[in-house]
Design an enzyme around this catalytic site. Sequence first.
Site, PDB file in Angstrom:
ATOM      1  N   ARG A  45     -17.517 -20.119  38.789  1.00 46.36           N
ATOM      2  CA  ARG A  45     -16.675 -21.251  38.394  1.00 46.36           C
ATOM      3  C   ARG A  45     -17.209 -22.536  39.011  1.00 46.36           C
ATOM      4  NH1 ARG A  45     -12.654 -22.250  41.347  1.00 46.36           N
ATOM      5  NH2 ARG A  45     -11.780 -20.156  41.400  1.00 46.36           N
ATOM      6  N   TYR A  97      -9.816 -38.939  17.834  1.00 46.06           N
ATOM      7  CA  TYR A  97      -9.770 -37.517  17.464  1.00 46.06           C
ATOM      8  C   TYR A  97      -8.345 -36.987  17.693  1.00 46.06           C
ATOM      9  CZ  TYR A  97     -10.771 -32.547  17.488  1.00 46.06           C
ATOM     10  OH  TYR A  97     -10.755 -31.208  17.214  1.00 46.06           O
ATOM     11  N   ASP A 169     -16.580 -41.157  23.542  1.00 44.83           N
ATOM     12  CA  ASP A 169     -16.744 -39.840  22.926  1.00 44.83           C
ATOM     13  C   ASP A 169     -17.920 -39.969  21.955  1.00 44.83           C
ATOM     14  OD1 ASP A 169     -16.652 -37.625  21.259  1.00 44.83           O
ATOM     15  OD2 ASP A 169     -14.468 -37.470  21.300  1.00 44.83           O
ATOM     16  N   LYS A 194     -20.248 -29.475  18.042  1.00 49.64           N
ATOM     17  CA  LYS A 194     -20.747 -30.121  16.820  1.00 49.64           C
ATOM     18  C   LYS A 194     -22.274 -30.213  16.845  1.00 49.64           C
ATOM     19  CE  LYS A 194     -16.290 -30.401  16.474  1.00 49.64           C
ATOM     20  NZ  LYS A 194     -15.496 -31.546  16.884  1.00 49.64           N
TER      21      LYS A 194
HETATM   22  C1  LIG Z   1     -14.263 -31.709  17.692  1.00 53.12           C
HETATM   23  C2  LIG Z   1     -14.087 -32.958  18.450  1.00 53.12           C
HETATM   24  C3  LIG Z   1     -13.467 -32.984  19.710  1.00 53.12           C
HETATM   25  C4  LIG Z   1     -12.856 -31.736  20.328  1.00 53.12           C
HETATM   26  O1  LIG Z   1     -13.813 -30.815  20.678  1.00 53.12           O
HETATM   27  P1  LIG Z   1     -13.540 -29.221  20.722  1.00 53.12           P
HETATM   28  O2  LIG Z   1     -14.872 -28.707  21.086  1.00 53.12           O
HETATM   29  O3  LIG Z   1     -13.053 -28.818  19.377  1.00 53.12           O
HETATM   30  O4  LIG Z   1     -12.500 -29.006  21.765  1.00 53.12           O
HETATM   31  C5  LIG Z   1     -13.390 -34.188  20.366  1.00 53.12           C
HETATM   32  N1  LIG Z   1     -13.871 -35.328  19.833  1.00 53.12           N
HETATM   33  C6  LIG Z   1     -14.453 -35.351  18.616  1.00 53.12           C
HETATM   34  C7  LIG Z   1     -14.957 -36.636  18.077  1.00 53.12           C
HETATM   35  C8  LIG Z   1     -14.583 -34.177  17.882  1.00 53.12           C
HETATM   36  O5  LIG Z   1     -15.145 -34.211  16.670  1.00 53.12           O
END
Ligand SMILES: *Cc1c(COP(=O)(O)O)cnc(C)c1O
Length: 386
Positions: A45, A97, A169, A194
Amino acid sequence: MKDSTKILHSIPVDKLTGAISTPIYQTSTFVQKAPGVHKGFDYSRSNNPTRKVLEDLIATLENGTNGYAFASGLAAIDAVVKLLKSGDEIVAVDDIYGGAFRLFTHIYQKFGITVKYVDATDIVNVENAVSSKTKLIWIESPTNPTLKISDIGEIAKIAKANHALLCVDNTFASPASQKPLDLGADIVIHSATKYLSGHSDLIAGLVVTNSEELGVQIKFIQNASGAILSPFDSWLVIRGIETLSLRVKQHAENAQKIAEFLLTQEIVKNVYYPGLPQHKNHEVAKRQQKYFGGVVTFDLKIDNKEHATHIVSNTKYFKLAESLGGVKSLICLPCEMTHKSIPQEIRYKSNVTDSLIRLSVGLEDVEDLIEDLEQAFNSLSNKFTF
Ligand SMILES: *Cc1c(COP(=O)(O)O)cnc(C)c1O
């Protein structure tokens, strides 16, 4: 060194064996020589060698000092919000998001952290929203699903002048295209689910800081809260990142052609893509991004949910699914899927109409993808009379 070389060669060869692929250290604990005497790893961890390779890699890619890997993008976002305390305020982009909105509004407001949402495409709105309580400015650029662009450099100046942190982000652009820390941001987060992993085969999140001091705080939160990424998933993200530059370039090339194709279509009303000169902040996107991304969004002249449903249900290569950034193309109807929980009046204010369709353009041959959309559009005019 250019980015694509840097990506491949900041993944170290294994010191112990010479393995060119990072070994997966599938272990919870590490044997110590004497109590408290170990080789930098005591419990997975706190630290794991496979995860550490990914964490150092993402820090290098984003030109940051420290990187940390989490079990999901939302766990990464959660770790950043935990830098704040009760009474602090977040100023966030209004097109945020949905999961981040849910976390800020329904979890953190309970703990006395307030959030103001603003249209950050106009920096005056950010300037007006910031107060002495603002400790964090949160933006996404491009945003989901209408790909709004905010000027990261200008917002960073506002954050600095107000002693607030700026977190970007960077999921939609990816570090192959945009480096927010170079533009003045303090923290970058990713849903590595992604583009970074790129193959729609895992859930992961990353945080990168621009200073050791902030890094130490995130590391403390990561260990204290425990939402770490597993060794195997860390390895998969490393493997995904190895081809990131190539993929992002091709995603963007395909997306540009699809956006241009959509502009010629009689049934299409608006096309949202930062690579189109008519995009509101095309010039800002051109300045801060190397590529314009792989997501293209459009809506229909006749704003009809049945028509849009027919299209998203009748593509062959574009598979009907949430998420984005994978090698295979996806199609989604935000009003019924990713944005279903948002009331219609609020959705319409940010142009998420009932006929808005989001494409995550994959790496198939773009001619096949265009043909696929064409046949779905044609089948619509066969089924419905206009
Ligand atoms: C998918 C996404 C998230 C969240 O991520 P997870 O891996 O699904 O928890 C946050 N910000 C953006 C822009 C996203 O497309």
